[in-house]
Design an enzyme around this catalytic site. Structure first.
Site, PDB file in Angstrom:
ATOM      1  NE  ARG A  18      -1.896  -8.685   9.911  1.00  0.00           N
ATOM      2  CZ  ARG A  18      -2.147  -7.501   9.396  1.00  0.00           C
ATOM      3  NH1 ARG A  18      -1.969  -6.424  10.114  1.00  0.00           N
ATOM      4  NH2 ARG A  18      -2.573  -7.396   8.158  1.00  0.00           N
ATOM      5  CD  GLU A  49      -7.976   2.953  -0.881  1.00  0.00           C
ATOM      6  OE1 GLU A  49      -7.279   2.250  -0.119  1.00  0.00           O
ATOM      7  OE2 GLU A  49      -7.721   4.141  -1.153  1.00  0.00           O
TER       8      GLU A  49
HETATM    9  P1  AMP Z   1     -11.029  -3.136   6.657  1.00  0.00           P
HETATM   10  O1  AMP Z   1     -11.738  -4.254   5.925  1.00  0.00           O
HETATM   11  O2  AMP Z   1     -10.898  -1.898   5.829  1.00  0.00           O
HETATM   12  O3  AMP Z   1     -11.640  -2.864   8.020  1.00  0.00           O
HETATM   13  O4  AMP Z   1      -9.527  -3.614   6.875  1.00  0.00           O
HETATM   14  C1  AMP Z   1      -9.219  -4.493   7.908  1.00  0.00           C
HETATM   15  C2  AMP Z   1      -8.230  -5.541   7.492  1.00  0.00           C
HETATM   16  O5  AMP Z   1      -7.147  -4.997   6.745  1.00  0.00           O
HETATM   17  C3  AMP Z   1      -7.641  -6.172   8.739  1.00  0.00           C
HETATM   18  O6  AMP Z   1      -7.567  -7.588   8.562  1.00  0.00           O
HETATM   19  C4  AMP Z   1      -6.280  -5.517   8.896  1.00  0.00           C
HETATM   20  O7  AMP Z   1      -5.334  -6.459   9.318  1.00  0.00           O
HETATM   21  C5  AMP Z   1      -5.951  -4.935   7.514  1.00  0.00           C
HETATM   22  N1  AMP Z   1      -5.559  -3.503   7.574  1.00  0.00           N
HETATM   23  C6  AMP Z   1      -6.259  -2.448   7.057  1.00  0.00           C
HETATM   24  N2  AMP Z   1      -5.632  -1.273   7.255  1.00  0.00           N
HETATM   25  C7  AMP Z   1      -4.498  -1.567   7.923  1.00  0.00           C
HETATM   26  C8  AMP Z   1      -3.410  -0.779   8.461  1.00  0.00           C
HETATM   27  N3  AMP Z   1      -3.358   0.574   8.342  1.00  0.00           N
HETATM   28  N4  AMP Z   1      -2.405  -1.423   9.106  1.00  0.00           N
HETATM   29  C9  AMP Z   1      -2.443  -2.777   9.260  1.00  0.00           C
HETATM   30  N5  AMP Z   1      -3.421  -3.566   8.773  1.00  0.00           N
HETATM   31  C10 AMP Z   1      -4.444  -2.988   8.124  1.00  0.00           C
END
Ligand code: AMP
Length: 175
Positions: free
Chosen positions: A58, A95
């Site tokens: 995205r 996670e």
């Molecule tokens: P993080 O590495 O935990 O900051 O997760 C970010 C990545 O995971 C991004 O590329 C987001 O597109 C995806 N992502 C994580 N949580 C969500 C969510 N609740 N809804 C949509 N995409 C998410």
């Protein structure tokens, strides 16, 4: 027109307890898509940037539009095994388990000014891995810009603690 209302929430996707923030509805809405790109670009108006880096997948859609508007080049940061030339990889924690993102070695040159773009920041693990890749190549990270922030997961604060400027357009509570 409210950007937040253009984002669809899918409960329990891809697993129980996650509120998935789906930007396909925002992208399909001409006014919301344009407004998002305009707001993402706004902090950098008048700055001379070399490149925008976007995180698969995205981040490619939003980052490509941001790069066009800033007259900057675009760097795709991709999942493992997708880039055809010589790459550098960074592994980062999810996670459960780990993931790997890659960048072409010649995608950015030392001293180039780069803005990182993705749709959403949650824990910040993905963005920090992206920043690691870019800084290993000698890029200067001007800022990281996201449409959606999940502040309870602390990612934007982690980036700021690492010295990266962060801008986000819409916040949602929870995970
Ligand atoms: P993080 O590495 O935990 O900051 O997760 C970010 C990545 O995971 C991004 O590329 C987001 O597109 C995806 N992502 C994580 N949580 C969500 C969510 N609740 N809804 C949509 N995409 C998410």
């Amino acid at each position: 027109m409210n950007l937040r209302d253009s984002i669809r929430t899918i409960p329990d996707y891809p697993k129980a307890g996650i509120m998935f923030r789906d930007i396909t509805t925002l992208l399909a809405d001409a006014k919301a898509f344009r407004r998002s790109v305009d707001e993402l670009v706004q902090p950098f108006a008048g700055l001379k940037l070399d490149k925008v880096a976007g995180i698969e997948a995205r981040g490619f859609i939003l980052g490509g539009a941001v790069a066009h508007q800033l007259s900057a080049g675009f760097i795709p940061l991709r999942k493992k095994g997708k880039l055809p030339h010589k790459t550098r990889a960074v592994e980062y924690a999810l996670e459960y388990g780990t993931d790997i993102i890659e960048m072409h070695l010649d995608a950015v040159h030392p001293g180039e000014k780069v803005v990182l773009v993705d749709d959403l920041i949650a824990t910040g693990g993905t963005a920090l891995a992206a920043i690691d890749l870019l800084t290993q190549a000698g890029a200067e990270i001007v800022a990281a810009a996201f449409v959606i922030d999940l502040p309870e997961l602390g990612g934007a604060d982690r980036l700021r603690a690492a010295g990266v400027k962060v801008s986000t357009l819409v916040s949602f509570e929870g995970h």
